[in-house]
Design a protein around this motif. Sequence first.
Motif, PDB file in Angstrom:
ATOM      1  N   HIS A 186     -65.311  -8.977 -47.137  1.00 47.49           N
ATOM      2  CA  HIS A 186     -66.331  -8.483 -48.062  1.00 47.49           C
ATOM      3  C   HIS A 186     -65.822  -8.370 -49.487  1.00 47.49           C
ATOM      4  N   THR A 190     -66.881 -10.577 -52.832  1.00 45.71           N
ATOM      5  CA  THR A 190     -67.410 -10.002 -54.079  1.00 45.71           C
ATOM      6  C   THR A 190     -66.697 -10.584 -55.279  1.00 45.71           C
ATOM      7  N   GLU A 254     -75.574  -8.454 -50.896  1.00 43.44           N
ATOM      8  CA  GLU A 254     -75.267  -7.168 -51.513  1.00 43.44           C
ATOM      9  C   GLU A 254     -75.800  -7.048 -52.921  1.00 43.44           C
TER      10      GLU A 254
END
Lengths: 480, 461
Positions: A186, A190, A254
């Motif tokens: 994750h 990002t 996200e």
Amino acid sequence: MVLAFKSDIAKYVALAAAVAELAVVLVAFSGFATNADVQYAFSMPWMPEWGISFSLGMDGISMMLVFLAAILMPSIILSAFNNEKKFPAVFYALMLLMQSGLMGVFLAQDGFLFYFFWEIALIPIYFLASIWGSERKIPVTTKFFIYTIFGSLFMLLSILYLYLHTGDTPSAAISDLYRAGRSLGHLEQTYVFLGLFAAFAIKMPLFPFHTWQPDTYTEAPTPATMLLSGIMLKMGVYGLIRWLLPVVPWAVNEWTPIIIVLSVIGIIYGSIIAIRQRDIKRLVAYSSFAHVGLMGAAIFSLEIEGLQGAIIQMVAHGINVVGLFHAVQIIRTRVGRTLDISDLGGITQSSPSLTVYFMLVLLGSVALPLTNGFPGEFLMLKGVFMYNPILGVVAGLTIILGAVYMLRLFQSTMFGPKTEATQNFAKLTFSEGMAFFPLASLVLLMGFFPNIFLSITEPAAKALLTDVVSAVSNSLTLKP
Amino acid sequence: MLSIVLLSFFGIVNLFLGFQKNKNILLPAAFIFTLIVFAANLVDFNQPIDVFGEFNTGMLTIDKITVGFTAIILVANLLVILLADKYILGKQSQPAEYFSILMLSTVGAIMMVSYDHLLILFLGVETLSIPMYVLAGAEKRNLRSNEAALKYFLMGAFATGFLLFGVALVYGATGAFSLAGIKEACSAAEQSPLLILGLGFLLVGMLFKVSAAPFHFWTPDVYQGAPTLFTAFMSTVVKTAGFAAIYRLLSSGFGPIVPTWSIALAVIAVVTLLIGNLIAITQTSFKRTMAYSSISHAGYMLIAIVAMNGFSQEAILYYSAAYTFATIAAFAVQHVVEQHHERDDFEIFHGVGKTNPFLALVGTVAMLSLAGIPLTGGFIGKLMVFTSAYQSGFGWLLIVAVLMSTVSMYYYLRLPIAMLLKKTVTEEKISVSPGASIVLWICLIGTVVLGLFPNLFTSLF
């Protein structure tokens, strides 16, 4: 690519080259099969030990953008014909060089090749804007260059990162990079996301990375501005579609809310400022910024309507904005200096042909049904609406606001009594009319028969989106 | 080895050539001699020729990488010789000396890239530096030049002192001068503080030479004061040799104790990048800007050294090659324009785009290469450095590198802006000597080839 020729024939050579390229693209267009495959692929190893190859290919989405670039070039070149330029050969050479860079970006199937062409497109436009620009060109173009490079370098880091995660023998092929991105955790996703997003957001531009845009569009010579807003801006949007969404799905998921909100803010912000503009060129620049916000929001809505809308709007917007800038350019050169909107008027009495052309591209820009802007805007708004109805409604304000500033622009320049500035407004020359003609025709063609274009992009867009959506849901079940 | 012997020999021959009346053969002679050495170097590529036979004590090694670095250095030498013509012959009373100094200085550089024994390193550094001190002060009547020479000499001597002291300490700790011996000692479990201290001194000495921060203070004044021609030589040959030497030292000698020095070097790299780029923004002189640019490039190369993996050496080699072409091109442009105007601020470049478009083109491409824009060798070099850094887990360094690259665009763009966008007062064309033209062409082609076809070179190694 054309090297510098002698000044007087340079523009004709350039035009011939652009038309030849268009012919090639049209052949490809007609032979294009409506499926999701990458067609017309060409691949040659470039740096084999590093797994980087010179590989090009296009699927439906790329095809549309290649088509756009090819069809706009002749008009852009034609629009530059009448104006006296210093070093014309270099000017046209730079424009064609830029076209190659742009084509390369849309066709690249290899990560480093994509970056390569991305930067290659930047160099000619920088020189075009700086050498032939107007007074404030040096600080404005320097800001443009540095701001854009800033984004691009972070994109390079992201691509490098993905490349090094493609396995034991690194490869930069697009499918391997996709795989690498999805395998990341994750936090890493990002980082990669932010790097890639920086480059695309600055290029498009998306709010709040847009501060370079109005100045650069205004100070650059109009053909350069057409290249910037007509095609180069689409590089950023294309980057979102091809090189961001499928690569880091978890991060995309996200960050979607924030990005959609920022895009919508951009739409409203850009439109409101456009309404306040008095300089006609700057007004069109801000309108471009407003439209691009909607494209960003629609893409991130992850709905097929949104994606298809964005793709077709890319083409429509390119056509419209080039037409708009062409009209603006004609007005500016006839009038002789940069004027306030209120100082113009009554042009329709002197040049009815300009009025007709201007009106057509303007209505396309406002997204009147039966013009090219309508399918795009409608589909995009549907996509955003499906994501969140409230945001959809807010985004929909763009249609109203767009109508306000565009119609106001049209009315105050074209209608009403002639003013001192527009006393001796000459009629359109042949080349100017010729530049308009394909654009105006496409406005109507795409408006009446959008399916010609939508059907080409649909399989590829659907495939990409289902791929992205499934990757997103996969990544949600994975551990960080 | 062959190259060292041949070059020394030719250097001396050139000196004697100065005795005869016809000064015009000096440049062609120097050029041909260096070309012969270049060819001899390439002969060494696959099968090094053992010139010394039974006298060979193994203090020098020649392998493919060494040949590569030597080639870059010799090319720089060739290009500077070509650029020299009118300058050296016109101004100096003993022109042959200058050509010889260039060649003999290069001998030192070659020693620095192929050493296996610390004393050879020291010998190489001195042989490279002392002639450079002389060259920096070549304009005897120019105060700036004298200042440059003195500063360079004093700082350099100081640095050499550190170097020698470091060598002594390392010997004291390991009992060996040779890199192999040092490696053995480092592989042992306990590292004595003496060894670490010795390494520290060694590095300080070397970092002075390549103008890494905080040992860079001499660079701007020396680069600006020295005659442009010799600044070009300084900034390319000294850097290439210096980094090749540092890499050799750290990988072959102190390889086993990597974690000890890598963080320190990483910090130095960051400081170097920051200082080099940020201060360059404020400069009004092109030569000084180039000086700070060279400092920042030292930072990038340090990143590759910090990474210290299999890829690093190739990265440094490629980066040096691209950097050499671009820097020599930039200084060549400066040299040509400067000869015309006798000043060295940015204004002399105004309007060059109109009077000498080729000059402007090469200058622009050189700046783009130094900035790291694709299509040029500089980009591939940076890419390789970045890749090697990532592979060793130094990703955070790259964020700094990228930010500083962005900053660097600002001052690199100054030259193209001045040449292409600003108006000139007079419209006379600047005359470019044939030698300078050849140099500009070679650098242009070199930069573009390195940018488009890295395969041609990386596959050799």
